[in-house]
Design a protein around this motif. Structure first.
Motif, mmCIF file in Angstrom:
data_model
loop_
_atom_site.group_PDB
_atom_site.id
_atom_site.type_symbol
_atom_site.label_atom_id
_atom_site.label_comp_id
_atom_site.label_asym_id
_atom_site.label_seq_id
_atom_site.Cartn_x
_atom_site.Cartn_y
_atom_site.Cartn_z
ATOM 1 N N ARG A 43 -4.073 -3.181 8.406
ATOM 2 C CA ARG A 43 -3.586 -2.183 9.381
ATOM 3 C C ARG A 43 -2.522 -1.027 8.818
ATOM 4 N N ALA A 44 -1.897 -1.681 7.540
ATOM 5 C CA ALA A 44 -1.293 -0.539 6.848
ATOM 6 C C ALA A 44 -2.299 0.411 5.966
ATOM 7 N N VAL A 45 -3.195 -0.218 5.525
ATOM 8 C CA VAL A 45 -4.270 0.449 4.767
ATOM 9 C C VAL A 45 -4.844 1.649 5.860
ATOM 10 N N ASP A 46 -5.261 1.096 6.840
ATOM 11 C CA ASP A 46 -5.831 2.256 7.941
ATOM 12 C C ASP A 46 -4.817 3.223 8.241
ATOM 13 N N SER A 81 6.610 6.091 -1.500
ATOM 14 C CA SER A 81 7.170 4.793 -1.250
ATOM 15 C C SER A 81 6.134 3.789 -0.823
ATOM 16 N N SER A 82 6.009 2.563 -0.633
ATOM 17 C CA SER A 82 5.099 1.385 -0.067
ATOM 18 C C SER A 82 5.667 0.855 1.038
ATOM 19 N N HIS A 83 4.416 0.060 1.558
ATOM 20 C CA HIS A 83 4.601 -0.629 2.719
ATOM 21 C C HIS A 83 3.997 -1.969 2.394
ATOM 22 N N VAL A 130 0.899 -1.219 0.039
ATOM 23 C CA VAL A 130 0.047 -0.267 0.092
ATOM 24 C C VAL A 130 0.868 1.071 -0.291
ATOM 25 N N ALA A 131 0.397 2.506 -0.726
ATOM 26 C CA ALA A 131 1.118 3.393 -0.836
ATOM 27 C C ALA A 131 1.180 4.169 0.483
ATOM 28 N N ARG A 132 2.492 4.724 0.824
ATOM 29 C CA ARG A 132 2.365 5.360 2.380
ATOM 30 C C ARG A 132 1.918 7.016 2.303
#
Length: 337
Positions: free
Chosen positions: A328-331, A316-318, A310-312
């Protein structure tokens, strides 16, 4: 009173010194501008890409083999008022040329070859529009369908997407655009074959063409260049697990020229051959023209178990290995929770 007189004398001397220094600097600058240059090989061909700034032009001239000082070259261009007049194209320089000669030649546009620049990530239609718009080419493909164009260059494929290598191509005035397309096609075939021959073992591709399709997805999905191998790893891992790729750029490609920049829920739910939310596996063709780094990433992805990214918000991306971690990363990065 004596102090004032002394101060005036000091200031006059300082001013005189500054004038001498300025004259010396101007003289040195003028000497440099007219100083013949010795090239390591003569002649050299220098390519200036379209829309280059004067600073970029100086760097391209240096990289091409003309030993000029980049900062002085920029200063010379600005002092002479030619900084915004430098023209793209292929230029030939020989030993004995001066920095001023170089600048004047670039400003006059005395090219030995013209250029077309094809950008990584372009769809083929953008490449074709750029070629069609170049007035120095002979447009033998005018009126041809894409399939007819592919036949004209001797390609077996009927769909041109992804099959032309993005690069800057030189050509002489009056050259046929068929030759330019043929050159770009052969360049992609060579680079794709090189990447395929150096590929990692056990990749889920049956053919080099499938690797090219993946490279095009990586090209469109990558925010930061260094992340290409990780982006490729996510999609390769998904293919291995028979998971949907679920990548937005393929959906957008399927929408086509009707896409207005806003990807809607109905677009994700509308089935097309390129909707990787409704169809498993790779799409039927590439979705863009991938560059060398994306070809390398698709054929040698990073060693990772990641299945999601997912884009930060900073380019960059996680990357995540599980759905709960991904959610959780999307949230965090998309929903601000």
């Amino acid at each position: 009173m004596k102090l004032i007189v002394k101060l005036k004398r000091f200031l006059l001397r300082l001013l005189g010194l500054l004038v001498v220094v300025a004259l010396a600097a101007a003289g040195g600058f003028a000497w440099w501008a007219h100083q013949p240059l010795t090239l390591a090989t003569s002649p050299v061909e220098v390519v200036i890409k379209p829309n280059s700034s004067v600073v970029s032009v100086g760097r391209q001239v240096q990289r091409g083999g003309v030993p000029i000082d980049g900062r002085l070259f920029v200063a010379l261009a600005r002092v002479t008022g030619q900084a915004t007049s430098l023209k793209a194209g292929g230029y030939q320089f020989e030993s004995g040329v001066t920095p001023l000669d170089v600048l004047d030649k670039l400003a006059r546009g005395e090219v030995t070859h013209y250029v077309v620049t094809v950008i990584e990530g372009w769809e083929f239609r953008k490449m074709r529009a750029a070629v069609d718009a170049n007035p120095a080419l002979k447009h033998d493909t005018a009126g041809m369908s894409d399939a007819d164009l592919m036949k004209a260059i001797g390609a077996e494929e009927t769909s041109p997407e992804g099959l032309f290598f993005p690069d800057t191509y030189l050509f002489a005035r009056g050259s046929s655009d068929v030759e330019l397309y043929r050159h770009a096609y052969r360049a992609m075939q060579k680079r794709l074959n090189d990447a395929w021959n150096a590929r990692s073992p056990d990749l889920p591709y049956k053919t080099p063409y499938e690797a090219l399709v993946m490279a095009s997805i990586v090209e469109k999905e990558t925010g930061q260049a260094a992340e290409r191998p990780m982006i490729a790893a996510v999609f390769v891992n998904r293919l291995r697990k028979n998971m949907m790729l679920q990548t937005d750029p393929t959906v957008i490609y399927g929408v086509g020229e009707k896409f207005d920049g806003n990807l809607r829920k109905r677009d994700l739910q509308t089935d097309t051959p390129y909707n990787t939310y409704t169809r498993a596996g790779l799409p039927p063709t590439p979705i863009a023209l991938p560059g060398l780094a994306s070809l390398a990433a698709a054929t040698a992805p990073a060693p990772s178990d990641a299945l999601y990214f997912v884009a930060r918000g900073d380019g960059s991306s996680h990357f995540s290995t599980s759905l709960p971690e991904h959610n959780r990363a999307v949230d965090k990065y998309q929903r601000g929770k």
